[in-house]
Design a protein around this motif. Structure first.
Motif, PDB file in Angstrom:
ATOM      1  N   UNK A 103       0.794  -1.218   0.000  1.00  0.00           N
ATOM      2  CA  UNK A 103       0.000   0.000   0.000  1.00  0.00           C
ATOM      3  C   UNK A 103       0.827   1.268   0.000  1.00  0.00           C
ATOM      4  N   UNK A 104       2.140   1.114   0.086  1.00  0.00           N
ATOM      5  CA  UNK A 104       3.034   2.271   0.098  1.00  0.00           C
ATOM      6  C   UNK A 104       4.164   2.022  -0.909  1.00  0.00           C
ATOM      7  N   UNK A 105       4.308   2.912  -1.869  1.00  0.00           N
ATOM      8  CA  UNK A 105       5.333   2.728  -2.900  1.00  0.00           C
ATOM      9  C   UNK A 105       6.540   3.638  -2.683  1.00  0.00           C
ATOM     10  N   UNK A 106       6.608   4.294  -1.535  1.00  0.00           N
ATOM     11  CA  UNK A 106       7.732   5.198  -1.262  1.00  0.00           C
ATOM     12  C   UNK A 106       8.942   4.416  -0.764  1.00  0.00           C
ATOM     13  N   UNK A 107      10.092   4.714  -1.335  1.00  0.00           N
ATOM     14  CA  UNK A 107      11.309   3.993  -0.951  1.00  0.00           C
ATOM     15  C   UNK A 107      12.341   4.864  -0.248  1.00  0.00           C
ATOM     16  N   UNK A 108      12.008   6.142   0.002  1.00  0.00           N
ATOM     17  CA  UNK A 108      12.982   7.067   0.552  1.00  0.00           C
ATOM     18  C   UNK A 108      13.521   6.616   1.909  1.00  0.00           C
ATOM     19  N   UNK A 109      12.619   6.347   2.859  1.00  0.00           N
ATOM     20  CA  UNK A 109      13.061   5.932   4.185  1.00  0.00           C
ATOM     21  C   UNK A 109      13.794   4.607   4.148  1.00  0.00           C
ATOM     22  N   UNK A 110      13.276   3.695   3.359  1.00  0.00           N
ATOM     23  CA  UNK A 110      13.889   2.370   3.209  1.00  0.00           C
ATOM     24  C   UNK A 110      15.298   2.483   2.657  1.00  0.00           C
ATOM     25  N   UNK A 111      15.462   3.278   1.634  1.00  0.00           N
ATOM     26  CA  UNK A 111      16.780   3.407   1.001  1.00  0.00           C
ATOM     27  C   UNK A 111      17.803   4.044   1.938  1.00  0.00           C
ATOM     28  N   UNK A 112      17.338   4.991   2.744  1.00  0.00           N
ATOM     29  CA  UNK A 112      18.257   5.665   3.660  1.00  0.00           C
ATOM     30  C   UNK A 112      18.736   4.712   4.745  1.00  0.00           C
ATOM     31  N   UNK A 113      17.799   3.995   5.368  1.00  0.00           N
ATOM     32  CA  UNK A 113      18.243   3.098   6.438  1.00  0.00           C
ATOM     33  C   UNK A 113      19.015   1.915   5.868  1.00  0.00           C
ATOM     34  N   UNK A 114      18.691   1.521   4.639  1.00  0.00           N
ATOM     35  CA  UNK A 114      19.482   0.452   4.014  1.00  0.00           C
ATOM     36  C   UNK A 114      20.945   0.890   3.892  1.00  0.00           C
ATOM     37  N   UNK A 115      21.145   2.101   3.374  1.00  0.00           N
ATOM     38  CA  UNK A 115      22.510   2.610   3.209  1.00  0.00           C
ATOM     39  C   UNK A 115      23.249   2.692   4.533  1.00  0.00           C
ATOM     40  N   UNK A 116      22.555   3.135   5.565  1.00  0.00           N
ATOM     41  CA  UNK A 116      23.197   3.289   6.860  1.00  0.00           C
ATOM     42  C   UNK A 116      23.450   1.941   7.533  1.00  0.00           C
ATOM     43  N   UNK A 117      22.535   0.993   7.342  1.00  0.00           N
ATOM     44  CA  UNK A 117      22.751  -0.351   7.880  1.00  0.00           C
ATOM     45  C   UNK A 117      23.963  -1.004   7.217  1.00  0.00           C
TER      46      UNK A 117
END
Length: 226
Positions: A103-117
């Protein structure tokens, strides 16, 4: 030292103002000056948090969040950043399956925490956006990660996140994986409703939580929820 601090403040401001060219240029300069990549990421994240606050106050829009995410990605792709984190990747501290819920197609938060992880030594399996609960279950069975990360920008993702957690409980897997949920709209109350182990409104906080979990796991030899 005074000039160094001024550059740091300027970097945060460039990110806040979505000044892509100057933010990336200054980030490269700070790396050349000897700044630690993880410290640089923390500065970028401070700027990202300001962008998030402006979005919450309705002064910025989704397009602005996306632009901030692009700046973050460009900084991650700087030569000194990739060289540093490629070395780090040889010594993984834990694994995460990460995705934006259905239901959510936004990847901004996901991409940021992925990079930091990844920058902090985690192996991350990114399953994308608009991910149904069944797919999270499938990817858990495939990779057996230490942590499951559920991301969502929209407020109605609270219900969807709860459905994912409930699906893990129904499959008898809830006690086998730590679950963290991420999004600016989340609170302690919504985290409890969802049934997650913890939540984060800030990528750096999310990474800190994940690292603490892995420290406990590595010391105890088990992954206990609590």
């Amino acid at each position: 030292m005074k000039d160094f601090r001024k550059k740091q403040r300027s970097l945060i401001k460039h990110v806040e103002q979505l000044d892509e060219v100057n933010a990336v240029k200054l980030a490269a300069e700070l790396l050349e000056d000897g700044m630690e990549p993880l410290y640089l990421l923390d500065l970028i994240n401070q700027g990202m948090n300001r962008v998030g606050q402006l979005y919450e106050n309705k002064r910025y829009y989704i397009a602005d969040l996306i632009m901030a995410g692009l700046i973050f990605k460009q900084v991650l792709e700087l030569d000194k950043m990739t060289a540093h984190f490629n070395i780090k990747h040889n010594n993984k501290i834990g694994s995460v399956v990460l995705g934006t819920v259905k239901g959510d197609i936004h990847d901004i938060g996901k991409d940021i925490i992925r990079g930091m992880l990844e920058a902090n030594g985690f192996e991350v399996v990114d399953v994308g956006v608009d991910v149904p609960k069944e797919h999270f279950l499938k990817k858990y069975e495939e990779y057996k990660p230490d942590i499951l990360g559920l991301s969502g920008v929209l407020t109605n993702t609270v219900d969807t996140m709860k459905e994912v957690v409930d699906a893990f409980a129904g499959a008898g897997l809830r006690d086998k994986v730590k679950i963290i949920v991420g999004g600016n709209h989340l609170t302690e109350e919504s985290c409890k409703f969802i049934g997650a182990d913890n939540f984060a409104n800030d990528a750096s906080v999310g990474v800190k939580v994940c690292k603490e979990w892995m420290n406990c796991t590595n010391k105890q030899g088990v992954n206990n929820n609590g």
